[in-house]
Design a protein around this motif. Structure first.
Motif, PDB file in Angstrom:
ATOM      1  N   SER A  71     -13.703   3.334  18.220  1.00 38.68           N
ATOM      2  CA  SER A  71     -12.927   1.722  17.976  1.00 38.68           C
ATOM      3  C   SER A  71     -14.409   0.862  17.875  1.00 38.68           C
ATOM      4  O   SER A  71     -14.302   0.424  16.995  1.00 38.68           O
ATOM      5  CB  SER A  71     -12.166   1.557  19.172  1.00 38.68           C
ATOM      6  N   ILE A 198      -8.624  -3.264  20.097  1.00 36.28           N
ATOM      7  CA  ILE A 198      -7.132  -2.859  20.584  1.00 36.28           C
ATOM      8  C   ILE A 198      -6.452  -1.598  18.754  1.00 36.28           C
ATOM      9  O   ILE A 198      -5.912  -0.921  19.569  1.00 36.28           O
ATOM     10  CB  ILE A 198      -6.018  -3.783  20.775  1.00 36.28           C
ATOM     11  N   SER A 202      -5.142   1.498  19.485  1.00 33.09           N
ATOM     12  CA  SER A 202      -4.105   2.462  19.642  1.00 33.09           C
ATOM     13  C   SER A 202      -3.451   3.350  18.373  1.00 33.09           C
ATOM     14  O   SER A 202      -2.420   3.557  18.125  1.00 33.09           O
ATOM     15  CB  SER A 202      -3.097   1.081  20.326  1.00 33.09           C
ATOM     16  N   GLN A 203      -4.075   3.922  17.285  1.00 34.36           N
ATOM     17  CA  GLN A 203      -3.698   4.068  15.846  1.00 34.36           C
ATOM     18  C   GLN A 203      -3.463   5.494  16.194  1.00 34.36           C
ATOM     19  O   GLN A 203      -4.160   6.500  16.917  1.00 34.36           O
ATOM     20  CB  GLN A 203      -4.660   4.204  14.680  1.00 34.36           C
ATOM     21  N   TYR A 204      -2.366   6.469  16.125  1.00 35.88           N
ATOM     22  CA  TYR A 204      -1.710   7.756  15.759  1.00 35.88           C
ATOM     23  C   TYR A 204      -1.542   8.197  15.008  1.00 35.88           C
ATOM     24  O   TYR A 204      -2.287   9.436  14.394  1.00 35.88           O
ATOM     25  CB  TYR A 204      -0.526   7.898  16.610  1.00 35.88           C
ATOM     26  N   PHE A 219      -5.241   8.230  22.149  1.00 32.74           N
ATOM     27  CA  PHE A 219      -4.340   7.780  22.260  1.00 32.74           C
ATOM     28  C   PHE A 219      -2.707   8.710  21.844  1.00 32.74           C
ATOM     29  O   PHE A 219      -2.056   9.102  21.805  1.00 32.74           O
ATOM     30  CB  PHE A 219      -3.765   6.751  21.108  1.00 32.74           C
ATOM     31  N   SER A 238      -1.436   5.759  30.402  1.00 31.14           N
ATOM     32  CA  SER A 238      -0.964   4.275  29.522  1.00 31.14           C
ATOM     33  C   SER A 238      -2.049   3.286  30.382  1.00 31.14           C
ATOM     34  O   SER A 238      -2.452   2.497  30.347  1.00 31.14           O
ATOM     35  CB  SER A 238       0.787   3.941  29.421  1.00 31.14           C
ATOM     36  N   PHE A 241      -5.177   3.887  29.297  1.00 27.97           N
ATOM     37  CA  PHE A 241      -5.594   2.460  27.866  1.00 27.97           C
ATOM     38  C   PHE A 241      -5.999   1.077  28.093  1.00 27.97           C
ATOM     39  O   PHE A 241      -6.939   0.773  27.575  1.00 27.97           O
ATOM     40  CB  PHE A 241      -4.386   3.062  27.416  1.00 27.97           C
ATOM     41  N   SER A 245      -9.642  -1.110  27.734  1.00 27.44           N
ATOM     42  CA  SER A 245      -9.342  -2.442  26.904  1.00 27.44           C
ATOM     43  C   SER A 245      -9.613  -3.580  27.610  1.00 27.44           C
ATOM     44  O   SER A 245     -10.822  -4.508  27.442  1.00 27.44           O
ATOM     45  CB  SER A 245      -8.125  -2.679  26.576  1.00 27.44           C
TER      46      SER A 245
END
Length: 268
Positions: A71, A198, A202-204, A219, A238, A241, A245
Protein backbone atom coordinates in the motif's frame (compact mmCIF):
# COMPACT_ATOMS: atom_id res chain seq x y z
CA UNK A 1 -24.06 31.80 23.94
CA UNK A 2 -24.12 29.27 26.78
CA UNK A 3 -26.88 27.28 25.07
CA UNK A 4 -24.92 27.24 21.81
CA UNK A 5 -21.73 26.20 23.63
CA UNK A 6 -23.62 23.42 25.42
CA UNK A 7 -25.15 22.27 22.14
CA UNK A 8 -21.77 22.01 20.40
CA UNK A 9 -20.28 20.25 23.42
CA UNK A 10 -23.04 17.64 23.33
CA UNK A 11 -22.57 17.18 19.58
CA UNK A 12 -18.80 16.82 19.97
CA UNK A 13 -19.03 14.20 22.72
CA UNK A 14 -21.75 12.36 20.79
CA UNK A 15 -19.47 12.11 17.77
CA UNK A 16 -16.58 10.91 19.93
CA UNK A 17 -18.84 8.29 21.52
CA UNK A 18 -20.07 7.07 18.12
CA UNK A 19 -16.46 6.75 16.95
CA UNK A 20 -15.09 5.00 20.04
CA UNK A 21 -18.00 2.73 20.95
CA UNK A 22 -17.58 0.35 17.95
CA UNK A 23 -13.86 0.08 18.78
CA UNK A 24 -14.68 -0.87 22.36
CA UNK A 25 -17.05 -3.56 21.10
CA UNK A 26 -14.35 -4.89 18.77
CA UNK A 27 -11.87 -4.97 21.65
CA UNK A 28 -14.29 -6.92 23.86
CA UNK A 29 -15.10 -9.37 21.04
CA UNK A 30 -11.38 -10.01 20.59
CA UNK A 31 -11.38 -11.86 23.92
CA UNK A 32 -14.93 -13.23 23.83
CA UNK A 33 -15.77 -16.89 23.28
CA UNK A 34 -19.51 -16.64 23.83
CA UNK A 35 -21.77 -13.58 24.01
CA UNK A 36 -25.39 -14.66 23.52
CA UNK A 37 -28.31 -12.27 23.30
CA UNK A 38 -29.58 -10.58 25.49
CA UNK A 39 -26.59 -10.76 27.87
CA UNK A 40 -25.00 -7.37 28.51
CA UNK A 41 -21.60 -8.91 29.22
CA UNK A 42 -19.95 -11.93 27.56
CA UNK A 43 -20.34 -15.38 29.10
CA UNK A 44 -16.83 -16.65 28.40
CA UNK A 45 -13.48 -15.17 27.48
CA UNK A 46 -10.46 -16.60 25.68
CA UNK A 47 -7.19 -15.82 23.90
CA UNK A 48 -7.64 -18.07 20.86
CA UNK A 49 -7.61 -15.22 18.34
CA UNK A 50 -4.70 -13.36 19.93
CA UNK A 51 -2.57 -16.50 20.10
CA UNK A 52 -3.34 -17.40 16.49
CA UNK A 53 -2.62 -13.95 15.04
CA UNK A 54 0.73 -13.63 16.83
CA UNK A 55 1.82 -17.22 16.23
CA UNK A 56 4.52 -17.70 13.55
CA UNK A 57 2.48 -20.40 11.79
CA UNK A 58 -0.37 -18.00 10.92
CA UNK A 59 2.01 -15.61 9.08
CA UNK A 60 -0.39 -12.78 9.98
CA UNK A 61 2.28 -10.27 11.01
CA UNK A 62 4.41 -11.09 7.97
CA UNK A 63 1.38 -10.56 5.74
CA UNK A 64 0.61 -7.30 7.56
CA UNK A 65 4.09 -5.94 6.86
CA UNK A 66 3.80 -7.00 3.23
CA UNK A 67 0.43 -5.25 2.95
CA UNK A 68 1.87 -2.05 4.44
CA UNK A 69 4.73 -2.20 1.94
CA UNK A 70 2.35 -2.82 -0.98
CA UNK A 71 0.00 0.00 0.00
CA UNK A 72 2.94 2.36 0.62
CA UNK A 73 4.27 1.71 -2.91
CA UNK A 74 0.78 2.30 -4.32
CA UNK A 75 0.45 5.53 -2.31
CA UNK A 76 3.79 6.95 -3.48
CA UNK A 77 3.17 6.13 -7.16
CA UNK A 78 -0.39 7.46 -7.02
CA UNK A 79 0.75 10.75 -5.48
CA UNK A 80 3.41 11.17 -8.18
CA UNK A 81 0.69 10.73 -10.80
CA UNK A 82 -1.88 12.86 -8.96
CA UNK A 83 0.25 15.97 -8.36
CA UNK A 84 0.72 17.05 -12.01
CA UNK A 85 -2.83 16.00 -12.92
CA UNK A 86 -4.30 17.92 -9.99
CA UNK A 87 -2.18 20.97 -10.75
CA UNK A 88 -3.40 21.02 -14.35
CA UNK A 89 -7.04 20.66 -13.29
CA UNK A 90 -6.75 23.11 -10.41
CA UNK A 91 -4.77 25.96 -12.00
CA UNK A 92 -5.08 25.86 -15.77
CA UNK A 93 -7.98 26.49 -18.11
CA UNK A 94 -8.40 24.33 -21.20
CA UNK A 95 -11.15 22.82 -23.30
CA UNK A 96 -12.78 19.73 -21.88
CA UNK A 97 -11.65 20.44 -18.33
CA UNK A 98 -15.01 19.45 -16.82
CA UNK A 99 -15.02 16.27 -18.89
CA UNK A 100 -11.57 15.31 -17.61
CA UNK A 101 -12.69 15.95 -14.02
CA UNK A 102 -15.58 13.56 -14.60
CA UNK A 103 -13.47 10.92 -16.35
CA UNK A 104 -10.99 10.85 -13.46
CA UNK A 105 -13.85 9.76 -11.20
CA UNK A 106 -14.75 6.89 -13.56
CA UNK A 107 -12.85 4.18 -11.60
CA UNK A 108 -15.10 4.75 -8.57
CA UNK A 109 -18.29 5.24 -10.63
CA UNK A 110 -18.01 2.20 -12.90
CA UNK A 111 -18.60 -1.14 -11.06
CA UNK A 112 -15.17 -2.51 -10.08
CA UNK A 113 -16.12 -6.08 -11.00
CA UNK A 114 -16.60 -5.19 -14.66
CA UNK A 115 -13.40 -3.15 -14.80
CA UNK A 116 -11.32 -5.76 -12.97
CA UNK A 117 -12.40 -8.61 -15.22
CA UNK A 118 -11.36 -6.70 -18.34
CA UNK A 119 -8.06 -5.61 -16.81
CA UNK A 120 -7.38 -9.16 -15.66
CA UNK A 121 -7.64 -10.46 -19.23
CA UNK A 122 -5.22 -7.76 -20.40
CA UNK A 123 -2.79 -8.47 -17.55
CA UNK A 124 -2.77 -12.19 -18.43
CA UNK A 125 -1.70 -11.29 -21.97
CA UNK A 126 0.97 -8.91 -20.70
CA UNK A 127 2.27 -11.36 -18.10
CA UNK A 128 1.30 -9.09 -15.18
CA UNK A 129 -1.29 -11.43 -13.64
CA UNK A 130 -0.26 -13.10 -10.36
CA UNK A 131 2.57 -10.59 -9.87
CA UNK A 132 3.34 -7.85 -7.35
CA UNK A 133 3.57 -5.25 -10.12
CA UNK A 134 0.18 -6.28 -11.48
CA UNK A 135 -1.47 -5.86 -8.08
CA UNK A 136 0.20 -2.46 -7.60
CA UNK A 137 -1.04 -1.24 -10.99
CA UNK A 138 -4.52 -2.56 -10.23
CA UNK A 139 -4.61 -0.76 -6.87
CA UNK A 140 -3.53 2.52 -8.45
CA UNK A 141 -6.64 2.65 -10.65
CA UNK A 142 -9.24 3.12 -7.85
CA UNK A 143 -6.81 5.27 -5.84
CA UNK A 144 -6.15 7.95 -8.48
CA UNK A 145 -9.61 9.62 -8.21
CA UNK A 146 -9.10 10.27 -4.51
CA UNK A 147 -5.59 11.65 -4.90
CA UNK A 148 -6.44 13.88 -7.86
CA UNK A 149 -9.67 15.17 -6.34
CA UNK A 150 -8.14 16.17 -3.00
CA UNK A 151 -5.04 17.77 -4.53
CA UNK A 152 -7.11 19.59 -7.16
CA UNK A 153 -8.98 21.37 -4.37
CA UNK A 154 -5.65 22.18 -2.70
CA UNK A 155 -4.21 23.73 -5.88
CA UNK A 156 -7.42 25.71 -6.42
CA UNK A 157 -7.07 27.18 -2.92
CA UNK A 158 -3.34 28.04 -2.95
CA UNK A 159 -3.24 29.22 -6.57
CA UNK A 160 0.05 29.83 -8.37
CA UNK A 161 0.99 33.32 -7.14
CA UNK A 162 3.78 32.02 -4.88
CA UNK A 163 5.25 29.94 -7.72
CA UNK A 164 5.21 32.98 -9.99
CA UNK A 165 7.00 35.04 -7.33
CA UNK A 166 9.68 32.35 -7.04
CA UNK A 167 10.21 32.32 -10.81
CA UNK A 168 10.42 36.11 -10.91
CA UNK A 169 13.15 35.92 -8.25
CA UNK A 170 15.11 33.48 -10.40
CA UNK A 171 14.18 30.06 -9.02
CA UNK A 172 14.21 27.22 -11.56
CA UNK A 173 11.23 24.79 -11.84
CA UNK A 174 13.00 22.20 -9.65
CA UNK A 175 13.58 24.61 -6.75
CA UNK A 176 10.14 26.16 -7.19
CA UNK A 177 8.48 22.78 -6.81
CA UNK A 178 10.52 21.45 -3.88
CA UNK A 179 10.81 24.66 -1.85
CA UNK A 180 7.52 26.41 -2.67
CA UNK A 181 4.88 24.08 -4.11
CA UNK A 182 5.61 20.94 -2.10
CA UNK A 183 5.56 22.61 1.35
CA UNK A 184 2.33 24.42 0.48
CA UNK A 185 0.51 21.28 -0.63
CA UNK A 186 1.97 19.06 2.13
CA UNK A 187 -1.26 19.04 4.23
CA UNK A 188 -3.15 17.94 1.11
CA UNK A 189 -0.50 15.29 0.42
CA UNK A 190 -0.93 13.88 3.93
CA UNK A 191 -4.73 13.77 3.52
CA UNK A 192 -4.58 12.31 0.02
CA UNK A 193 -1.86 9.83 0.95
CA UNK A 194 -3.79 8.64 4.00
CA UNK A 195 -6.95 8.05 1.99
CA UNK A 196 -5.05 6.36 -0.84
CA UNK A 197 -3.35 4.06 1.66
CA UNK A 198 -6.70 3.04 3.18
CA UNK A 199 -8.22 2.35 -0.25
CA UNK A 200 -5.25 0.21 -1.27
CA UNK A 201 -4.95 -1.48 2.13
CA UNK A 202 -8.61 -2.54 2.05
CA UNK A 203 -8.71 -3.94 -1.49
CA UNK A 204 -9.95 -7.53 -1.53
CA UNK A 205 -11.55 -8.54 -4.82
CA UNK A 206 -9.02 -6.81 -7.08
CA UNK A 207 -6.08 -8.25 -5.12
CA UNK A 208 -7.58 -11.73 -5.17
CA UNK A 209 -8.35 -11.53 -8.90
CA UNK A 210 -5.10 -10.00 -10.16
CA UNK A 211 -2.89 -11.66 -7.53
CA UNK A 212 -4.42 -15.06 -8.23
CA UNK A 213 -3.90 -16.19 -4.65
CA UNK A 214 -0.12 -15.76 -4.91
CA UNK A 215 -0.20 -12.17 -3.65
CA UNK A 216 -1.88 -12.34 -0.23
CA UNK A 217 -2.67 -9.19 1.75
CA UNK A 218 -3.83 -8.70 5.33
CA UNK A 219 -7.40 -7.89 4.28
CA UNK A 220 -7.55 -11.19 2.40
CA UNK A 221 -6.76 -12.98 5.67
CA UNK A 222 -9.37 -10.96 7.57
CA UNK A 223 -12.29 -11.16 5.14
CA UNK A 224 -12.99 -14.94 5.40
CA UNK A 225 -13.42 -14.62 9.19
CA UNK A 226 -15.88 -11.75 8.72
CA UNK A 227 -17.79 -13.75 6.12
CA UNK A 228 -17.88 -16.96 8.20
CA UNK A 229 -19.10 -15.18 11.33
CA UNK A 230 -16.07 -15.90 13.53
CA UNK A 231 -16.39 -12.67 15.50
CA UNK A 232 -13.40 -13.25 17.76
CA UNK A 233 -10.96 -13.68 14.86
CA UNK A 234 -12.63 -10.97 12.79
CA UNK A 235 -12.44 -8.49 15.69
CA UNK A 236 -8.73 -9.06 16.28
CA UNK A 237 -7.92 -8.67 12.60
CA UNK A 238 -10.14 -5.58 12.38
CA UNK A 239 -8.43 -3.92 15.35
CA UNK A 240 -4.99 -4.59 13.90
CA UNK A 241 -6.21 -3.22 10.56
CA UNK A 242 -7.49 -0.01 12.17
CA UNK A 243 -4.48 0.47 14.46
CA UNK A 244 -2.04 -0.03 11.57
CA UNK A 245 -3.76 2.70 9.57
CA UNK A 246 -3.84 5.08 12.55
CA UNK A 247 -0.19 4.51 13.41
CA UNK A 248 0.85 5.09 9.82
CA UNK A 249 -1.14 8.34 9.65
CA UNK A 250 0.49 9.63 12.82
CA UNK A 251 3.97 8.68 11.58
CA UNK A 252 3.39 10.39 8.21
CA UNK A 253 2.05 13.55 9.85
CA UNK A 254 4.87 13.74 12.39
CA UNK A 255 7.49 13.08 9.72
CA UNK A 256 6.15 15.80 7.43
CA UNK A 257 5.96 18.33 10.28
CA UNK A 258 9.45 17.46 11.53
CA UNK A 259 10.88 17.74 8.01
CA UNK A 260 9.48 21.21 7.36
CA UNK A 261 10.43 22.44 10.82
CA UNK A 262 14.00 21.32 10.14
CA UNK A 263 13.92 23.01 6.74
CA UNK A 264 12.68 26.29 8.25
CA UNK A 265 15.34 26.16 10.97
CA UNK A 266 18.05 25.50 8.38
CA UNK A 267 17.06 28.44 6.22
CA UNK A 268 16.65 30.78 9.18
Amino acid sequence: MKKRSLFFTVIMYSIIFLLLFPLVILFVWSFTKNWPWPNIVPKAFGLRAIKYVFSPTSKSLKTLLFSVWLSSVVTIITLFISIPAAKALGLYKFKGKRLFKLLILAPIIVPPVAVSMGIHVTFIRLGLANTFLGVVLMHIIPCIPYGVRILTNVFEIIGESMEMQARVLGANPYKTFFYITLPMISPGLVSAGSLIFIVSFSQYFTTFLIGGGKIVTFFMLMFPYIQSGDRMMASVYSLIFILTSLVLFVVIEKTVKAYYKAENYFYI
